[in-house]
Design an enzyme around this catalytic site. Structure first.
Site, PDB file in Angstrom:
ATOM      1  N   LYS A 181       0.639  -0.895  -0.310  1.00 29.93           N
ATOM      2  CA  LYS A 181       0.057  -0.096   0.056  1.00 29.93           C
ATOM      3  C   LYS A 181       0.933   1.458   0.206  1.00 29.93           C
ATOM      4  O   LYS A 181       1.608   1.264   0.927  1.00 29.93           O
ATOM      5  CB  LYS A 181      -0.923  -0.326   1.291  1.00 29.93           C
ATOM      6  CG  LYS A 181      -1.743  -0.670   1.451  1.00 29.93           C
ATOM      7  CD  LYS A 181      -2.866  -1.055   2.529  1.00 29.93           C
ATOM      8  CE  LYS A 181      -3.765  -2.037   2.425  1.00 29.93           C
ATOM      9  NZ  LYS A 181      -5.141  -2.144   3.420  1.00 29.93           N
ATOM     10  N   HIS A 251      -7.261 -14.047   2.115  1.00 24.80           N
ATOM     11  CA  HIS A 251      -6.636 -12.919   3.300  1.00 24.80           C
ATOM     12  C   HIS A 251      -6.578 -13.823   3.979  1.00 24.80           C
ATOM     13  O   HIS A 251      -6.040 -13.500   5.469  1.00 24.80           O
ATOM     14  CB  HIS A 251      -7.379 -11.831   3.558  1.00 24.80           C
ATOM     15  CG  HIS A 251      -7.313 -10.707   3.397  1.00 24.80           C
ATOM     16  ND1 HIS A 251      -6.358  -9.645   2.896  1.00 24.80           N
ATOM     17  CD2 HIS A 251      -7.270  -9.865   5.004  1.00 24.80           C
ATOM     18  CE1 HIS A 251      -5.589  -8.732   3.875  1.00 24.80           C
ATOM     19  NE2 HIS A 251      -6.170  -8.781   4.986  1.00 24.80           N
ATOM     20  N   ARG A 254      -2.941 -15.071   4.321  1.00 23.37           N
ATOM     21  CA  ARG A 254      -2.205 -14.233   5.524  1.00 23.37           C
ATOM     22  C   ARG A 254      -2.230 -14.134   6.728  1.00 23.37           C
ATOM     23  O   ARG A 254      -1.073 -14.083   7.785  1.00 23.37           O
ATOM     24  CB  ARG A 254      -3.200 -12.385   4.214  1.00 23.37           C
ATOM     25  CG  ARG A 254      -1.715 -11.573   5.428  1.00 23.37           C
ATOM     26  CD  ARG A 254      -1.893 -10.590   4.880  1.00 23.37           C
ATOM     27  NE  ARG A 254      -1.521  -9.263   5.331  1.00 23.37           N
ATOM     28  CZ  ARG A 254      -0.931  -8.651   5.306  1.00 23.37           C
ATOM     29  NH1 ARG A 254       0.055  -8.811   3.807  1.00 23.37           N
ATOM     30  NH2 ARG A 254      -0.450  -6.880   5.519  1.00 23.37           N
ATOM     31  N   HIS A 277       2.180  -3.365   7.153  1.00 25.58           N
ATOM     32  CA  HIS A 277       1.709  -2.798   8.189  1.00 25.58           C
ATOM     33  C   HIS A 277       2.415  -1.188   8.786  1.00 25.58           C
ATOM     34  O   HIS A 277       3.580  -1.502   9.168  1.00 25.58           O
ATOM     35  CB  HIS A 277       1.656  -3.525   9.492  1.00 25.58           C
ATOM     36  CG  HIS A 277       0.507  -4.295   9.163  1.00 25.58           C
ATOM     37  ND1 HIS A 277      -0.005  -5.548  10.650  1.00 25.58           N
ATOM     38  CD2 HIS A 277      -0.347  -4.869   8.234  1.00 25.58           C
ATOM     39  CE1 HIS A 277      -0.663  -6.438   9.713  1.00 25.58           C
ATOM     40  NE2 HIS A 277      -0.978  -5.878   8.496  1.00 25.58           N
ATOM     41  N   TYR A 286      -3.037 -10.314  15.732  1.00 24.62           N
ATOM     42  CA  TYR A 286      -2.545 -11.311  15.690  1.00 24.62           C
ATOM     43  C   TYR A 286      -1.942 -12.490  16.990  1.00 24.62           C
ATOM     44  O   TYR A 286      -2.650 -13.136  17.351  1.00 24.62           O
ATOM     45  CB  TYR A 286      -1.769 -12.012  14.634  1.00 24.62           C
ATOM     46  CG  TYR A 286      -2.058 -11.067  13.636  1.00 24.62           C
ATOM     47  CD1 TYR A 286      -2.739 -12.511  12.680  1.00 24.62           C
ATOM     48  CD2 TYR A 286      -1.287  -9.977  12.088  1.00 24.62           C
ATOM     49  CE1 TYR A 286      -3.331 -11.923  11.350  1.00 24.62           C
ATOM     50  CE2 TYR A 286      -2.222  -9.680  11.246  1.00 24.62           C
ATOM     51  CZ  TYR A 286      -3.045 -10.802  11.206  1.00 24.62           C
ATOM     52  OH  TYR A 286      -3.374 -10.734   9.528  1.00 24.62           O
TER      53      TYR A 286
END
Length: 305
Positions: A181, A251, A254, A277, A286
């Protein structure tokens, strides 16, 4: 009325502001196409509400109008995550408009954002993940095997996987260069199983799909073009069905990769870097997943649970 029709019906000053805002997001801020589309759509909706309230230009906006727009969206049953995104889009638009002299003040800075409720992600057990990535689907089993192995080995997003080129793979160091991103670049390692699957794909699979017009994409579709995200999702979904697993998305792989790394003792900061991130808070979810798994094992096995 569609977003395009709503955009065309805006007062000229507002319509021009939305167009310039979209260009700024994509060309200056390097936002993803998905983010640009979402933020521009939110800006059009907000300015349409403002126009109905008597505003003719961004300079006429005030905090009452912004809050009224969000309240109407909430009354329509919008999810908290959608409201949080709309509030972020409104703040981004008013900050941009203020910097460019379209508004005398940044009224969106006063806009509160509802705290989005975050559900714990779906995570496969390690044995389930292994079973899924070892499942091949015809007629492109070699490619699909490499796709599954690399998704789970690296934890990359599906868009990042589809964006990989041949030159992004460093087979000697077993590292892929990923553009995430905001066009942020990172290097992500992968293991021997993924390397073997990639070797087979590059040796036996890719040459069969490539043609003179094929570009440098690492993964190809049936017609020799770059593999599309919808196809990757279908590959994962089909493999999960064949393996007798619950519905699984890229995802979810992931999420599983991140959780299994933490379960294995990986440092949280390292996992943050691997996933790309920007904020550690995105990775910390997580740790909650791992805690929930530990609690489930405790309650199942401990005699005094």
């Amino acid at each position: 009325m569609s977003t395009r029709e709503t955009h065309q019906a805006l007062p000229p000053a507002m319509r021009q502001a939305v167009d310039d805002f979209g260009l700024h997001l994509s060309r200056v801020d390097n936002r993803s196409a998905h983010t640009v589309r979402a933020y521009v759509g939110d800006a059009v909706s907000m300015l349409d509400y403002a126009a109905a309230a008597g505003c003719a230009a961004p300079a006429d906006l005030d905090i009452t109008v912004l809050r009224g727009w969000l309240a109407r969206m909430m009354a329509g049953g919008a999810a908290r995550t959608s409201q949080a995104r709309r509030a972020a889009a409104a703040r981004t638009f008013t900050a941009w408009a203020h910097r460019n002299g379209l508004c005398s003040s940044d009224m969106g800075a006063q806009l509160a954002s509802p705290k989005a409720h975050r559900d714990l992600p779906t995570v496969l057990r390690a044995d389930q993940a292994a079973e899924l990535v070892e499942t091949t689907t015809d007629p492109h089993g070699v490619r699909d095997k490499a796709v599954l192995e690399l998704l789970y080995a690296t934890g990359v997003r599906v868009s990042e996987l589809c964006g990989l080129d041949l030159t992004d793979v460093d087979e000697n160091r077993r590292v892929v260069r990923v553009f995430g991103k905001g066009a942020k670049e990172r290097a992500v390692p992968y293991g021997l199983p993924a390397q073997r699957a990639l070797d087979e794909w590059l040796r036996d699979g890719r040459p069969k799909l490539a043609h003179p017009g094929t570009d440098s994409a690492l993964f190809l579709g049936a017609r020799g073009g770059r593999l599309q995200q919808t196809v990757v999702r279908r590959i994962v979904r089909t493999a999960a069905q064949l393996a007798g697993l619950p519905h699984t998305s890229p995802h979810d792989l992931r999420h599983s990769a991140a959780t299994h790394l933490l379960d294995g003792g990986a440092d949280l900061r390292a996992v943050q870097d691997l996933l790309g991130h920007s904020s550690l808070s995105s990775t910390q979810i997580y740790t909650h997943v791992s805690t929930e798994r530990l609690r489930a094992a405790f309650e199942q096995a401990h005699p005094r649970a």
